[in-house]
Scaffold this active site. Structure first.
Site, PDB file in Angstrom:
ATOM      1  N   ILE A 157      44.202  10.313  30.180  1.00 57.82           N
ATOM      2  CA  ILE A 157      45.003   9.738  31.003  1.00 57.82           C
ATOM      3  C   ILE A 157      44.626   8.417  31.198  1.00 57.82           C
ATOM      4  O   ILE A 157      43.601   7.892  30.943  1.00 57.82           O
ATOM      5  CB  ILE A 157      45.243  10.338  32.282  1.00 57.82           C
ATOM      6  CG1 ILE A 157      43.756  10.741  32.890  1.00 57.82           C
ATOM      7  CG2 ILE A 157      46.038  11.468  32.142  1.00 57.82           C
ATOM      8  CD1 ILE A 157      43.785  11.301  34.336  1.00 57.82           C
ATOM      9  N   SER A 158      45.501   7.474  31.629  1.00 60.73           N
ATOM     10  CA  SER A 158      45.283   5.828  31.839  1.00 60.73           C
ATOM     11  C   SER A 158      45.142   5.390  33.337  1.00 60.73           C
ATOM     12  O   SER A 158      44.864   4.208  33.308  1.00 60.73           O
ATOM     13  CB  SER A 158      46.138   5.215  31.029  1.00 60.73           C
ATOM     14  OG  SER A 158      47.508   5.543  31.284  1.00 60.73           O
ATOM     15  N   CYS A 210       0.713  -1.331  -0.003  1.00 58.22           N
ATOM     16  CA  CYS A 210       0.059   0.041   0.007  1.00 58.22           C
ATOM     17  C   CYS A 210       0.720   1.479   0.029  1.00 58.22           C
ATOM     18  O   CYS A 210       0.360   2.501  -0.457  1.00 58.22           O
ATOM     19  CB  CYS A 210      -0.909  -0.043   1.183  1.00 58.22           C
ATOM     20  SG  CYS A 210      -0.285  -0.640   2.606  1.00 58.22           S
ATOM     21  N   ILE A 230      44.088  13.996  39.085  1.00 54.76           N
ATOM     22  CA  ILE A 230      42.933  13.616  38.906  1.00 54.76           C
ATOM     23  C   ILE A 230      42.609  12.333  39.464  1.00 54.76           C
ATOM     24  O   ILE A 230      43.358  11.529  39.334  1.00 54.76           O
ATOM     25  CB  ILE A 230      42.521  13.531  37.255  1.00 54.76           C
ATOM     26  CG1 ILE A 230      43.218  14.539  36.459  1.00 54.76           C
ATOM     27  CG2 ILE A 230      40.985  13.297  36.891  1.00 54.76           C
ATOM     28  CD1 ILE A 230      42.537  15.833  36.232  1.00 54.76           C
TER      29      ILE A 230
END
Ligand code: SF4
Ligand code: SF4
Lengths: 129, 509
Positions: free
Chosen positions: B477-478, B136, B457
């Site tokens: 950062i890791s 349709c 941090i």
């Protein structure tokens, strides 16, 4: 006159500004400072004009500091500005404020072209020229 | 304040007066002046209607659109206006465009709010749609340009508008944060707030005696209606909200503005004004409430918690906030608004004018709004990983006067990358990484205090991994030392620890 002083790593630890103040006796006002071990950037206002101003700028250049005149300016598009105030309190130098009818007012003399308000404006009504 | 009071005038009587052109209509600011000089009794007797206004960012806003059928027709399953996606879980050519939907090509620069503003200003908008095609509705693609005049309907339906008041925001951390409350400078550098206070519609009928379902209002420069309580409606604590609707085709882009909050997202500034019929003295007295009588909290948005858990650092009034300076502790802090008081005022004036000119009549609500509603947080039923589940507890630390070479040996031997530096009392004062050490050796630096990063941090044990992972990515950062209230180091968490723990699973356990 507002001036941006850019210190390279070689001169960042030298007291260039203090020496020039001592030598000239001028009240050079620090409006903004970003200094770290690699480089430094100061925006200062030097209460001087014309030839005298050029002499002082030359002293900075001789000392190895790059000099940019901050002629800015900031432009506020009052068709877009809704006078919301989102730019006012983040401005570090109080260059933006409300007038008596709550319309945003801008004091060009105080502006150090730091861009904070450009980002803070939700409808992008402020551009830095 | 008592609720049932002797009626001074009915809404029908007020409408008769509006028709005759002799209704007394004041803006909320004018009402405050009158009540201050002549008292509430006189003000209640003299004034028929008080007009209000507010103009602020209202994220829960959006518009239902009907595009009409193309030939051959399409059952749109996906649809974009200027690259901003619509909600298409509706019939073939109906869609809902939400104010906070982001453009897929311009990100934070442009979104649903901007499309709504552009529609209202009559601009051409690119329409793109896709479908899977049916018997349709055979068409599978559309790319064309429309304006608001091409649409059958454009109906603004905003599930939550018009907050009665809103807590203000500040930031205790040492970096700038960008929030839906705007730019927040470090170390309580500024305070940002929202709301029109003494002009704010829901402050002016504090007990919901006249505002309800069916109330006719000023909406986006046109006429709208309140269709119910807004989502998160919490009237008992002064945080009522409204759900509203209005015909976008009759609105004005002066009062509907697309907006971008830097590094947060997009939204829509909406102008709303509500007429308050002064039916009794009680309503008159709330209509005369002043900024200095409406209090809000200032919350610390530096704490990444849900809004009602962010610590309250001060309690102030709208008058304090609007003065441009508030105090937090013993510090004086500049404050400014996100919503426009100037526009709120203008809206209250425009609405007043409409009523005085006999162009706008008041309505009696078909049903009142609830005066109590529970405001529930979302409970996370699965256990989420927290820092304490992932961090390593055996931490190797160093002292600021330790020698660089000595420390470097230690790091290599233990195969670690991050070394918190602590003072004699065990408090964290810095951090060095293996990279810092390599650089230090190359540059002939001898002791840690010369090379350590002092602005560390950190993470806390009860923080969710999700938040901490974002923090690490943000600062590139890791690893983060985990500290307690007393800044004592209790562990360390690294991106390696997180990814090892999360291989093949989500952030829940
Ligand atoms: S650029 Fe904007 S924020 Fe920066 S000083 Fe000028 S007015 Fe203030
Ligand atoms: S943030 Fe933008 S819209 Fe708001 S007052 Fe400043 S310039 Fe005007």
């Amino acid at each position: 006159m507002r001036v941006r002083l850019i210190y390279s790593p070689e001169v960042v630890e030298k007291p260039v500004l203090a020496e020039i103040i001592a030598k000239t006796g001028l009240l050079i006002n620090i409006l903004e400072a970003k200094v770290n071990a690699q480089k430094g950037e100061l925006v200062v206002s030097i209460p001087s004009t014309g030839k005298r101003l050029e002499e002082i700028l030359a002293m900075f250049r001789e000392a190895g500091v790059r000099v940019q005149k901050v002629t800015k300016v900031l432009q506020i598009d009052y068709d877009r500005c809704t006078s919301c105030g989102a730019c006012i309190s983040p401005c570090p130098t109080r260059a933006l404020r409300f007038g008596p009818d709550w319309t945003l007012e801008f004091d060009e003399e105080k502006c150090v072209a730091c861009r904070t308000c450009v980002n803070a404006c939700p409808v992008k009504a402020i551009t830095l020229l | 304040m008592k609720r049932s009071q002797r009626e001074i005038r009915s809404v029908e009587e007020i409408n008769e007066k509006i028709k005759r052109g002799d209704a007394v209509v004041l803006t909320a600011e004018e009402m405050i002046k009158l009540a201050d000089s002549s008292g509430i009794k006189v003000a209640a007797k003299e004034v028929d209607v008080v007009t209000t206004g507010t103009f602020g960012a209202m994220c829960s806003s959006g518009v239902f659109l009907n595009f009409g059928h193309s030939d051959p027709p399409i059952k749109m399953t996906k649809c974009w206006l200027n690259d901003v996606p619509l909600y298409k879980g509706l019939a073939a050519v109906d869609g809902y465009l939400g104010a906070t939907a982001l453009s897929e090509t311009q990100g934070f620069e442009y979104g649903g709010g901007h499309v709504i503003e552009d529609l209202v200003s009559g601009k051409e908008i690119e329409l793109r749609a896709e479908s899977y095609g049916t018997d349709c509705y055979p068409r599978r693609h559309i790319e064309t340009v429309i304006t608001i005049d091409d649409l059958n309907q454009a109906i603004l339906v905003n599930p939550r508008n018009c907050y009665q008041k809103y807590d203000a925001a500040t930031n205790s951390t040492d970096r700038v944060i960008y929030t839906y409350m705007g730019t927040l400078l470090p170390n309580y550098g500024n305070v940002s707030f929202s709301g029109a206070g003494q002009l704010n519609p829901l402050c002016k009928d504090w007990n919901y005696e006249t505002i309800g379902i069916g109330t006719r209002i000023f909406l986006g420069g046109g006429v709208g209606y309140i269709i119910g309580e807004g989502t998160q409606h919490s009237p008992q604590s002064g945080f009522g909200t409204l759900m509203v609707r209005g015909d976008l085709k009759k609105m004005n882009s002066r009062y509907l503005r697309g907006a971008s909050f830097y590094r947060y997202g997009v939204t829509l500034y909406v102008g709303v004004g509500i007429p308050i019929p002064i039916i009794n003295e009680n309503v008159a007295s709330t209509a005369a409430l002043r900024d200095d009588q409406i209090t809000v909290n200032i919350r610390d948005y530096g704490v990444p918690s849900r809004p009602d858990l962010r610590p309250i650092v001060s309690r102030v009034t709208y008058a304090d906030l609007r003065s441009g300076k508030v105090t937090i502790g013993d510090k004086e802090v500049p404050s400014s608004s996100l919503s426009s008081y100037k526009m709120a005022r203008e809206i209250s004036e425009v609405l007043k004018k409409w009523i005085l000119e006999g162009r706008f009549f008041l309505t009696k609500p078909v049903e009142p709004l609830p005066r109590r509603r529970e405001f529930k947080p979302l409970r996370i039923r699965r256990k989420e990983l927290r820092v304490r589940d992932v961090m390593r507890r055996e931490v190797i630390t160093a002292k600021p006067d330790d020698e660089v070479k000595e420390v470097a040996r230690k790091l290599v031997a233990k195969g670690i990358d991050h070394l918190p530096v602590i003072d004699r009392d065990g408090r964290l004062i810095g951090i060095v990484t293996s990279w810092d050490l390599a650089k230090a050796i190359a540059n002939d630096r001898n002791v840690l205090s010369e090379i350590m990063t002092r602005k560390v941090i950190t993470a806390r044990e009860d923080e969710s991994i999700d938040v901490v992972a974002r923090r690490m990515a943000q600062h590139n950062i890791s690893g983060l030392p985990v500290i307690d209230e007393a800044k004592q180091v209790s562990g360390i968490i690294t991106t390696d620890d997180i990814s090892r723990r999360l291989v093949g699973r989500r952030l829940t356990i």
